[in-house]
Design a protein around this motif. Sequence first.
Motif, PDB file in Angstrom:
ATOM      1  N   UNK A 112      38.966  40.656  43.510  1.00 24.38           N
ATOM      2  CA  UNK A 112      37.699  39.997  43.546  1.00 24.38           C
ATOM      3  C   UNK A 112      37.527  38.741  43.413  1.00 24.38           C
ATOM      4  N   UNK A 113      38.707  37.925  43.324  1.00 23.44           N
ATOM      5  CA  UNK A 113      38.706  36.568  42.812  1.00 23.44           C
ATOM      6  C   UNK A 113      39.038  35.777  44.075  1.00 23.44           C
ATOM      7  N   UNK A 114      38.269  34.536  44.282  1.00 23.97           N
ATOM      8  CA  UNK A 114      38.646  33.298  45.297  1.00 23.97           C
ATOM      9  C   UNK A 114      39.998  32.530  44.873  1.00 23.97           C
ATOM     10  N   UNK A 141      44.233  39.917  30.010  1.00 23.01           N
ATOM     11  CA  UNK A 141      43.191  40.728  29.752  1.00 23.01           C
ATOM     12  C   UNK A 141      41.780  40.159  29.967  1.00 23.01           C
ATOM     13  N   UNK A 142      41.756  39.075  30.473  1.00 29.89           N
ATOM     14  CA  UNK A 142      40.803  38.445  30.920  1.00 29.89           C
ATOM     15  C   UNK A 142      39.880  38.982  32.061  1.00 29.89           C
ATOM     16  N   UNK A 143      38.380  39.013  31.971  1.00 35.15           N
ATOM     17  CA  UNK A 143      37.673  39.794  33.241  1.00 35.15           C
ATOM     18  C   UNK A 143      37.483  38.426  34.289  1.00 35.15           C
ATOM     19  N   UNK A 144      37.943  38.875  35.380  1.00 38.68           N
ATOM     20  CA  UNK A 144      37.821  37.905  36.472  1.00 38.68           C
ATOM     21  C   UNK A 144      37.068  38.854  37.602  1.00 38.68           C
ATOM     22  N   UNK A 201      38.481  30.394  41.827  1.00 31.29           N
ATOM     23  CA  UNK A 201      39.750  29.955  41.484  1.00 31.29           C
ATOM     24  C   UNK A 201      40.201  28.643  42.489  1.00 31.29           C
ATOM     25  N   UNK A 202      39.337  28.772  43.371  1.00 31.15           N
ATOM     26  CA  UNK A 202      39.911  27.740  44.657  1.00 31.15           C
ATOM     27  C   UNK A 202      40.524  26.370  44.121  1.00 31.15           C
TER      28      UNK A 202
END
Length: 207
Positions: free
Chosen positions: A189-191, A164-167, A172-173
């Motif tokens: 929308x996460x790298x 439930x974290x907002x990312x 996160x490369x």
Amino acid sequence: MDTNDILERYAAGNRHFLQVSLQRVNLKEICLVGINLGQGNLSGANLSGACLRGANLNEANLVEATLWRTDLREALLIWADLSKACLIRSNLVKADLHKAVLVRADLRLADLRYADLSDANLEGADLRYADLTGANLAGANLSKTNLTGANLSKADLYKANMAKAILSRTDLRYADISCTNMDDIDLCDVNLSGACLSESLLLYSFN
């Protein structure tokens, strides 16, 4: 013991203030490099802009303390309680926060590069735009944290809980998230370039 006592003793070369009681003390903008405040009670203290580089704050009570722009580089904060503390723009590069409690702490724009946050409890913490490059977050509780715009590149998130974290726009490369709990997380929308992913996340990233 009050602020003047601390400063006088520190100026005289004393660095050891174990189990000292300094609730709501004002040490704003004060330089206390290498001070030992282990197991001390600094709840509600104002340490904004203070230099505590290399300080020993192991097992200290820093609940609701104000540490805005505080220099805590290489500080020892093992088992420290920083619940609801304000750490906006604080410098925690290479700090040791192993098993620290940071529940609902405000860490916006904090510099946590290569910090040790293994097994730390960050539930509900605000980490928007924090720099966690290379941080050790193995076993950490990051559930319900806000990691919008945070840099977690090369971070170790082995067995961390990010449920439930907002990312949003999170980097996160090359991070290790192969055994990370990412339940109820939107990764659109996460790298994730070069990240070590679990099989389920691999399928997600290709869909």
